[in-house]
Design a protein around this motif. Sequence first.
Motif, PDB file in Angstrom:
ATOM      1  N   PRO A 197      -7.187  19.075 -13.783  1.00 35.36           N
ATOM      2  CA  PRO A 197      -8.545  19.296 -12.929  1.00 35.36           C
ATOM      3  C   PRO A 197      -9.886  19.241 -13.895  1.00 35.36           C
ATOM      4  O   PRO A 197      -9.671  19.720 -14.872  1.00 35.36           O
ATOM      5  N   ARG A 198     -10.999  18.616 -13.255  1.00 36.55           N
ATOM      6  CA  ARG A 198     -12.167  18.670 -14.135  1.00 36.55           C
ATOM      7  C   ARG A 198     -13.175  18.508 -13.054  1.00 36.55           C
ATOM      8  O   ARG A 198     -12.873  18.485 -11.794  1.00 36.55           O
ATOM      9  N   LEU A 199     -14.555  18.631 -13.628  1.00 34.59           N
ATOM     10  CA  LEU A 199     -15.758  18.543 -12.773  1.00 34.59           C
ATOM     11  C   LEU A 199     -15.791  17.474 -11.952  1.00 34.59           C
ATOM     12  O   LEU A 199     -15.160  16.346 -12.350  1.00 34.59           O
ATOM     13  N   ASN A 200     -16.153  17.486 -10.518  1.00 36.93           N
ATOM     14  CA  ASN A 200     -16.473  16.425  -9.806  1.00 36.93           C
ATOM     15  C   ASN A 200     -15.103  15.755  -9.274  1.00 36.93           C
ATOM     16  O   ASN A 200     -14.988  14.524  -8.812  1.00 36.93           O
ATOM     17  N   CYS A 201     -13.911  16.438  -9.405  1.00 38.28           N
ATOM     18  CA  CYS A 201     -12.717  15.848  -9.192  1.00 38.28           C
ATOM     19  C   CYS A 201     -12.005  16.871  -8.099  1.00 38.28           C
ATOM     20  O   CYS A 201     -10.834  17.091  -8.456  1.00 38.28           O
ATOM     21  N   GLY A 202     -12.569  17.588  -7.341  1.00 28.67           N
ATOM     22  CA  GLY A 202     -11.987  18.500  -6.519  1.00 28.67           C
ATOM     23  C   GLY A 202     -11.950  20.097  -7.229  1.00 28.67           C
ATOM     24  O   GLY A 202     -12.333  20.047  -8.116  1.00 28.67           O
ATOM     25  N   PRO A 203     -11.074  20.933  -6.646  1.00 19.74           N
ATOM     26  CA  PRO A 203     -10.772  22.126  -7.125  1.00 19.74           C
ATOM     27  C   PRO A 203     -10.264  22.068  -8.170  1.00 19.74           C
ATOM     28  O   PRO A 203      -9.795  21.453  -8.837  1.00 19.74           O
ATOM     29  N   MET A 204     -10.414  23.390  -9.001  1.00 16.17           N
ATOM     30  CA  MET A 204      -9.815  23.560 -10.168  1.00 16.17           C
ATOM     31  C   MET A 204      -8.236  23.863 -10.367  1.00 16.17           C
ATOM     32  O   MET A 204      -7.898  24.321 -11.499  1.00 16.17           O
ATOM     33  N   GLU A 205      -7.596  23.324  -9.399  1.00 13.81           N
ATOM     34  CA  GLU A 205      -6.173  23.397  -9.562  1.00 13.81           C
ATOM     35  C   GLU A 205      -5.648  21.935  -9.239  1.00 13.81           C
ATOM     36  O   GLU A 205      -6.238  21.097  -8.666  1.00 13.81           O
ATOM     37  N   PRO A 206      -4.559  21.629 -10.098  1.00 14.39           N
ATOM     38  CA  PRO A 206      -3.884  20.258  -9.810  1.00 14.39           C
ATOM     39  C   PRO A 206      -3.508  20.213  -8.421  1.00 14.39           C
ATOM     40  O   PRO A 206      -3.357  21.241  -7.714  1.00 14.39           O
ATOM     41  N   GLY A 207      -3.545  18.898  -7.981  1.00 12.11           N
ATOM     42  CA  GLY A 207      -3.301  18.731  -6.409  1.00 12.11           C
ATOM     43  C   GLY A 207      -3.566  17.372  -6.025  1.00 12.11           C
ATOM     44  O   GLY A 207      -4.242  16.577  -6.836  1.00 12.11           O
ATOM     45  N   VAL A 208      -2.964  17.108  -4.892  1.00 11.08           N
ATOM     46  CA  VAL A 208      -3.300  15.623  -4.185  1.00 11.08           C
ATOM     47  C   VAL A 208      -4.534  16.041  -3.205  1.00 11.08           C
ATOM     48  O   VAL A 208      -4.366  16.878  -2.362  1.00 11.08           O
ATOM     49  N   ILE A 245       0.789  -1.160   0.063  1.00 13.85           N
ATOM     50  CA  ILE A 245       0.047   0.010  -0.015  1.00 13.85           C
ATOM     51  C   ILE A 245       0.990   1.289  -0.031  1.00 13.85           C
ATOM     52  O   ILE A 245       1.894   1.046   0.711  1.00 13.85           O
ATOM     53  N   ALA A 246       0.729   2.423  -0.854  1.00  9.70           N
ATOM     54  CA  ALA A 246       1.510   3.317  -1.089  1.00  9.70           C
ATOM     55  C   ALA A 246       1.572   4.056   0.121  1.00  9.70           C
ATOM     56  O   ALA A 246       0.431   4.729   1.094  1.00  9.70           O
ATOM     57  N   LYS A 247       2.481   4.999   0.269  1.00  9.30           N
ATOM     58  CA  LYS A 247       2.725   5.941   1.553  1.00  9.30           C
ATOM     59  C   LYS A 247       2.520   7.430   0.678  1.00  9.30           C
ATOM     60  O   LYS A 247       2.386   7.536  -0.307  1.00  9.30           O
ATOM     61  N   VAL A 248       2.138   8.322   1.681  1.00 11.73           N
ATOM     62  CA  VAL A 248       1.509   9.679   1.313  1.00 11.73           C
ATOM     63  C   VAL A 248       2.788  10.223   0.356  1.00 11.73           C
ATOM     64  O   VAL A 248       2.470  10.931  -0.884  1.00 11.73           O
ATOM     65  N   GLY A 249       4.101  10.052   0.650  1.00 12.30           N
ATOM     66  CA  GLY A 249       5.122  10.661  -0.056  1.00 12.30           C
ATOM     67  C   GLY A 249       5.323  10.105  -1.466  1.00 12.30           C
ATOM     68  O   GLY A 249       5.604  10.752  -2.582  1.00 12.30           O
ATOM     69  N   GLN A 250       4.968   8.835  -1.467  1.00 10.22           N
ATOM     70  CA  GLN A 250       5.190   8.072  -2.680  1.00 10.22           C
ATOM     71  C   GLN A 250       3.986   8.774  -3.811  1.00 10.22           C
ATOM     72  O   GLN A 250       4.213   8.703  -5.081  1.00 10.22           O
ATOM     73  N   LEU A 251       2.779   8.917  -3.104  1.00  8.96           N
ATOM     74  CA  LEU A 251       1.461   9.266  -3.954  1.00  8.96           C
ATOM     75  C   LEU A 251       1.908  10.809  -4.613  1.00  8.96           C
ATOM     76  O   LEU A 251       1.727  11.148  -5.462  1.00  8.96           O
ATOM     77  N   TYR A 252       2.473  11.668  -3.664  1.00  9.71           N
ATOM     78  CA  TYR A 252       2.728  12.992  -3.919  1.00  9.71           C
ATOM     79  C   TYR A 252       3.866  12.961  -5.102  1.00  9.71           C
ATOM     80  O   TYR A 252       3.914  13.593  -6.138  1.00  9.71           O
ATOM     81  N   ALA A 253       4.752  12.123  -4.996  1.00  8.49           N
ATOM     82  CA  ALA A 253       6.060  12.135  -6.010  1.00  8.49           C
ATOM     83  C   ALA A 253       5.219  11.427  -7.329  1.00  8.49           C
ATOM     84  O   ALA A 253       5.791  12.186  -8.414  1.00  8.49           O
ATOM     85  N   ALA A 254       4.576  10.473  -7.277  1.00 11.30           N
ATOM     86  CA  ALA A 254       3.852  10.037  -8.440  1.00 11.30           C
ATOM     87  C   ALA A 254       3.025  10.956  -8.996  1.00 11.30           C
ATOM     88  O   ALA A 254       2.980  11.156 -10.438  1.00 11.30           O
ATOM     89  N   TRP A 255       2.324  11.931  -8.325  1.00  4.63           N
ATOM     90  CA  TRP A 255       1.520  12.864  -8.872  1.00  4.63           C
ATOM     91  C   TRP A 255       2.529  14.005  -9.599  1.00  4.63           C
ATOM     92  O   TRP A 255       2.038  14.418 -10.837  1.00  4.63           O
ATOM     93  N   LYS A 256       3.633  14.530  -8.951  1.00  2.00           N
ATOM     94  CA  LYS A 256       4.431  15.489  -9.476  1.00  2.00           C
ATOM     95  C   LYS A 256       5.294  15.055 -10.544  1.00  2.00           C
ATOM     96  O   LYS A 256       5.349  15.833 -11.447  1.00  2.00           O
ATOM     97  N   PHE A 257       5.818  13.787 -10.399  1.00  2.00           N
ATOM     98  CA  PHE A 257       6.869  13.311 -11.500  1.00  2.00           C
ATOM     99  C   PHE A 257       6.258  12.267 -12.427  1.00  2.00           C
ATOM    100  O   PHE A 257       7.005  12.453 -13.608  1.00  2.00           O
ATOM    101  N   THR A 258       5.210  11.843 -12.422  1.00  5.20           N
ATOM    102  CA  THR A 258       4.912  11.058 -13.255  1.00  5.20           C
ATOM    103  C   THR A 258       3.414  11.547 -13.949  1.00  5.20           C
ATOM    104  O   THR A 258       2.830  10.885 -14.640  1.00  5.20           O
ATOM    105  N   GLY A 259       2.959  12.550 -13.190  1.00  8.59           N
ATOM    106  CA  GLY A 259       1.591  13.222 -13.724  1.00  8.59           C
ATOM    107  C   GLY A 259       0.327  12.304 -13.482  1.00  8.59           C
ATOM    108  O   GLY A 259      -0.574  12.081 -14.214  1.00  8.59           O
TER     109      GLY A 259
END
Length: 370
Positions: free
Chosen positions: A328-339, A293-307
Motif C-alpha cells: 500500500p502507498r499513497l494514491n493507490c487506495g487504502p493503506m491495506e493490501p487488496g484488490v 483478458i483476465a477474470k476476477v478470480g485470476q486477478l485475485y489469485a495473482a495478487w495473493k500468490f504472486t504478489g
Amino acid sequence: MAKIRLLLAVLLQLFDRCQPVPRYSNGFLYHDIFNNNGNGEISFNGVQLHVESEQTFVFTSHGGNITLPCRYWYEPPLSSPRRTRIKWSWQPVSGAHETDVLVSIGNRQRTFDRFQNRVHLREESAGDVSLVIEGLHPNDSGRYRCEVIDGLEDESVNIQLELRGVVFPYQPHHGRYQLTFSMAQQACEEQEAVMATFEQLYAAWEEGLDWCNAGWLADGTVQYPITLPRVPCGGWGLAPGLRSYGPRHKHVHRYDVFCFSTSLKGKVYFLQHPHRLNFTEAAQACVGDGARIAKVGQLYAAWKFTGLDQCDAGWLADGSVRYPITNPRLNCGPMEPGVRSFGFPAPRHRHGVYCYKAEQRSRGEGVVTV
Ligand SMILES: *[C@@H]1O[C@H](CO)[C@@H](O)[C@H](O)[C@H]1NC(C)=O
Ligand SMILES: *[C@@H]1O[C@H](CO)[C@@H](O)[C@H](O)[C@H]1NC(C)=O
Ligand SMILES: *[C@@H]1O[C@H](CO)[C@@H](O)[C@H](O)[C@H]1NC(C)=O
C-alpha cells in the motif's frame, strides 16, 4: 514326518491348481505356507499388508497436476507376487458420499466420473500406488482414500487434499443482491472460481477480510465477514466475526456471493500499451498479445500468490475495472493490501487492461507438505 511331507505336497498341488489367484486368509493376517528350514516342516507365517502415505495432508495453490502419495508392502516380503486391487475414492468437502476415483487390478485401470481420464497411478517403484491428478480444479479438494485389497484383507490410508486459495466477494454488473444460489454458483465459475465454503470464508476473515455485503456460501447459507464492527454491518455491539443469516431460500432470496479461487497455471499481467482502451479494445489487445483478458478470480489469485502489485486500473473480463496492491502507498487506495475495484464503468470508458496467459508447469510443482 512323512505324513507332513505328503500333506505339503497335496497342499502345494492344491494351490497350484488355484493359480493364478492363490488367496487365503485367516481374517487377520495373510498366510504364506512354506517349507521353513528344509526339514519338511510346514510353518505358517503371518504376512502383513502395510499401506502408508508419506503425506496425509497435501496443500496446493495451483491448478496443475498433483500427486497424492501412497504405497504398500508386505512384511515379511513376499516370495511371489500377489494380485492386489487398488482403489482410490474421494469424499468431497461438501460432505457428499464417497465416490470412486480409480480402480486398478493388474495392469488394468478404470477411472470414474469427474476423474475420468485425468487420474492415473504413479507406479514409480514396486508398491507405489500414488494417485496423480491432472488439471486440478478447486472442487477436487476433499478426503482421498487409498485402499489396497488382497483377498479378504483390506488396508487403507486417508489423505486430505486442500487447495489454498483466496476468497473474494463478488457482485455482478447489475448491482448488489441480485444472485440466487445457482446464479451465484455460476457467477463464481465465470470468474474462474468456485463458491467459497464456510471454512474458507472463516480463514479469509482470520486473515482480515472485512466485507459489509452478505454473500452465498457453498452450503447454502448467507454470511459476511466483519473485522471492524460498525453500525451498518451488524452494529457495534457484536464482536468481530462472521455474521450469518443462516440458510436462505435458494431460488427466492438474492444476495452477493463469496468465491474461492486457487492460483492457476498461468500469469496475470498489466498490458503495456501506448494508450488507454475501451472495453472492446482491451479484450482485443490481450488477444493480440497471445493472451485473454483476465477474470476476477485470476486477478485475485495473482495478487495473493504472486504478489502482483500494480497501481493502474485495468479492465477485466466481466467488465469491471480493478487493480491489485500488495504494498500500500499513497494514491493507490487504502493503506491495506487488496484488490481495489472501480465497479463496472461504461464500456466506452478508457482504462488499462489485465491479461491472463496460460503457462505450462512441470508436474508436481507446488506440492507443499505441512
Ligand atoms: C463444483 O461443485 C459444485 C457443488 O459441489 C457443483 O455444483 C459444481 O457444478 C462443480 N463445478 C465444477 C466445474 O465441477
Ligand atoms: C471502442 O472503440 C472502438 C474504436 O476504436 C469502437 O469501434 C468500439 O465500438 C468502442 N467500444 C465501446 C464499447 O465503446
Ligand atoms: C500434467 O500431466 C500431463 C500428463 O501426465 C501432462 O501432459 C501435462 O503437461 C501436465 N501438466 C502440468 C501443468 O504439469
